[in-house]
Design an enzyme around this catalytic site. Structure first.
Site, PDB file in Angstrom:
ATOM      1  N   GLU A 296       0.859  -1.087   0.038  1.00 52.32           N
ATOM      2  CA  GLU A 296      -0.031   0.078   0.141  1.00 52.32           C
ATOM      3  C   GLU A 296       0.792   1.166  -0.008  1.00 52.32           C
ATOM      4  OE1 GLU A 296      -1.862   0.701   3.668  1.00 52.32           O
ATOM      5  OE2 GLU A 296      -3.590   1.688   2.889  1.00 52.32           O
TER       6      GLU A 296
ATOM      7  N   ASN B 195      -7.381   6.053  -1.767  1.00 53.79           N
ATOM      8  CA  ASN B 195      -6.288   5.180  -1.681  1.00 53.79           C
ATOM      9  C   ASN B 195      -6.452   3.975  -2.683  1.00 53.79           C
ATOM     10  OD1 ASN B 195      -4.306   3.442  -0.709  1.00 53.79           O
ATOM     11  ND2 ASN B 195      -4.832   3.738   1.456  1.00 53.79           N
TER      12      ASN B 195
ATOM     13  N   LYS C 212      -9.478   1.611  -2.437  1.00 54.59           N
ATOM     14  CA  LYS C 212      -9.987   0.980  -0.908  1.00 54.59           C
ATOM     15  C   LYS C 212     -11.121   1.170  -0.388  1.00 54.59           C
ATOM     16  CE  LYS C 212      -7.347   0.922   3.677  1.00 54.59           C
ATOM     17  NZ  LYS C 212      -5.850   1.502   4.223  1.00 54.59           N
TER      18      LYS C 212
ATOM     19  N   GLU D 178      -6.323   8.472   7.915  1.00 51.51           N
ATOM     20  CA  GLU D 178      -6.595   7.840   6.606  1.00 51.51           C
ATOM     21  C   GLU D 178      -7.918   8.633   6.348  1.00 51.51           C
ATOM     22  OE1 GLU D 178      -6.237   4.378   4.292  1.00 51.51           O
ATOM     23  OE2 GLU D 178      -5.180   3.567   6.264  1.00 51.51           O
TER      24      GLU D 178
ATOM     25  N   CYS E 203      -4.725  -3.096   2.423  1.00 52.62           N
ATOM     26  CA  CYS E 203      -4.823  -3.338   3.812  1.00 52.62           C
ATOM     27  C   CYS E 203      -5.781  -3.699   4.856  1.00 52.62           C
ATOM     28  CB  CYS E 203      -3.954  -1.784   4.255  1.00 52.62           C
ATOM     29  SG  CYS E 203      -3.116  -2.035   5.960  1.00 52.62           S
TER      30      CYS E 203
ATOM     31  N   ASN F 265       0.092  -1.293   5.099  1.00 54.76           N
ATOM     32  CA  ASN F 265       0.990  -0.748   5.785  1.00 54.76           C
ATOM     33  C   ASN F 265       0.629  -0.944   7.264  1.00 54.76           C
ATOM     34  OD1 ASN F 265       2.906   1.757   4.677  1.00 54.76           O
ATOM     35  ND2 ASN F 265       1.411   1.108   3.340  1.00 54.76           N
TER      36      ASN F 265
HETATM   37  N1  CDV Z   1      -3.147   1.107   6.362  1.00 57.15           N
HETATM   38  C1  CDV Z   1      -4.081   0.503   6.953  1.00 57.15           C
HETATM   39  O1  CDV Z   1      -5.306   0.291   6.607  1.00 57.15           O
HETATM   40  N2  CDV Z   1      -3.595   0.123   8.306  1.00 57.15           N
HETATM   41  C2  CDV Z   1      -4.673  -0.432   9.213  1.00 57.15           C
HETATM   42  C3  CDV Z   1      -4.247  -0.134  10.601  1.00 57.15           C
HETATM   43  C4  CDV Z   1      -4.718   1.197  10.889  1.00 57.15           C
HETATM   44  C5  CDV Z   1      -5.328  -0.909  11.501  1.00 57.15           C
HETATM   45  C6  CDV Z   1      -4.564  -1.982   9.109  1.00 57.15           C
HETATM   46  O2  CDV Z   1      -5.577  -2.680   9.180  1.00 57.15           O
HETATM   47  O3  CDV Z   1      -3.217  -2.400   9.217  1.00 57.15           O
END
Ligand code: CDV
Length: 311
Positions: free
Chosen positions: A47, A110, A127, A145, A171, A196
């Site tokens: 990501e 995103n 996303k 975010e 993510c 991430n």
């Molecule tokens: N970048 C993300 O979506 N990170 C989330 C954190 C914030 C919990 C994740 O699900 O890894």
């Protein structure tokens, strides 16, 4: 002869705030070259693969926020990635911050794009599950975010890559069973995912020891319950003072780990994914057409939160 596609997940060590697009793109091209040498046919990157993970900061200056976004993809800075795909004859999925204004409305997503081995955009995913908060909240690790991105508006599309159904996810999407089920129902055989994930969350320090378990658990469950391959690439190591977990992996439709990164830096993992195994797992474990009962699942599509108490 069976059907195979060789997948590579390219984990990335930190991308510093000061890294220019050109520098980062050079780094990605290098990874594509290594993946091609290892026989990869399709590569996934983490990501926000072009920039540092800036939502860890509250940024007021709109120009600074803009500096993290792409208003076109490819651009002159990112074109070398497309040229590398053509030269190496391999496709890739890359996640980046997309600026997609509509009239006077500023829209930021995103996003992850899938690029063919001919260096053409095949499709794009935005996303859906955008985590965090809009402002800094006491007791929470800043993760803004929701301040910078709109939730995706393209659903869960599945694209054809050499005749194979490819779904994309970013993510936090990987933690939600709906992501995999929607992609499976839309025809995915493979899900490519970038992430991430901070190791430490101020809101739940008592769960710090479970971060990697909770990283892999939903992806293995998603792969197993939907009989598809998952290839997931992490950003890892200490990026601008924040420790991001690694754990990039390739997971089989049986839910088994097929490949797992061992470092917290740039690392490529590769696996020759057997696509006939998808069919076997579907037949043996989850024959949707024979056993699913969508008429009994209506509230999944209609209700967001659980009822306060049972009816
Ligand atoms: N970048 C993300 O979506 N990170 C989330 C954190 C914030 C919990 C994740 O699900 O890894």
């Amino acid at each position: 002869m069976g059907r195979y596609l060789t997948l590579a997940a390219c984990q990335m060590g930190p991308i510093p705030k000061h890294a220019s697009r050109r520098e980062t793109v050079e780094r990605l091209v290098c990874m594509l070259e290594n993946a091609a040498k290892a026989g990869a046919e399709l590569v996934v990157f983490p990501e926000m693969g072009l920039t540092t993970f800036f939502p860890r900061w509250l940024i007021e200056d709109d120009l600074e926020i803009e500096s993290y976004f792409e208003s076109s993809f490819p651009s002159s800075d990112t074109e070398p990635l497309f040229a590398a795909a053509r030269k190496l004859r391999l496709g890739f999925a890359l996640s980046y911050c997309e600026r997609a204004d509509e009239g006077n409305e500023k829209r930021r997503f995103n996003t992850m794009s899938l690029v063919s081995a001919e260096g053409e955009i095949i499709g794009r995913y935005r996303k859906i599950h955008v985590p965090g908060t809009e402002t800094v909240e006491p007791g929470f690790t800043p993760h803004l975010e929701r301040r910078y991105f709109l939730p995706g508006d393209l659903g869960f599309p599945v694209f054809s890559y050499r005749g194979i159904g490819i779904g994309l996810a970013i993510c936090n999407d990987r933690r939600w069973p709906e992501t995999y089920r929607m992609l499976a129902l839309n025809g995915a055989d493979i899900v490519l995912l970038g992430y991430n994930t901070p190791f430490f969350l101020e809101e739940a320090p008592e769960m710090a020891h479970l971060r990697m378990f909770h990283n892999h658990l939903p992806m293995q469950a998603g792969a197993y319950q939907n009989a598809l391959w998952v290839a997931a690439a992490a950003k890892a190591g200490v990026e601008e003072g924040q420790f991001l977990i690694g754990g990039s992996c390739i997971i089989a439709p049986s839910g088994e780990m097929a490949a797992l990164a061992q470092s917290l830096g740039d690392e490529m993992i590769v696996h020759r994914a057997d696509l006939d195994f998808v069919q076997l797992c579907r037949k043996a474990n989850f024959d949707f057409d024979r056993y699913r009962r969508p008429d009994q699942y209506r509230s999944i599509g209609e209700r967001r939160a659980a009822l306060a108490r049972p009816i």
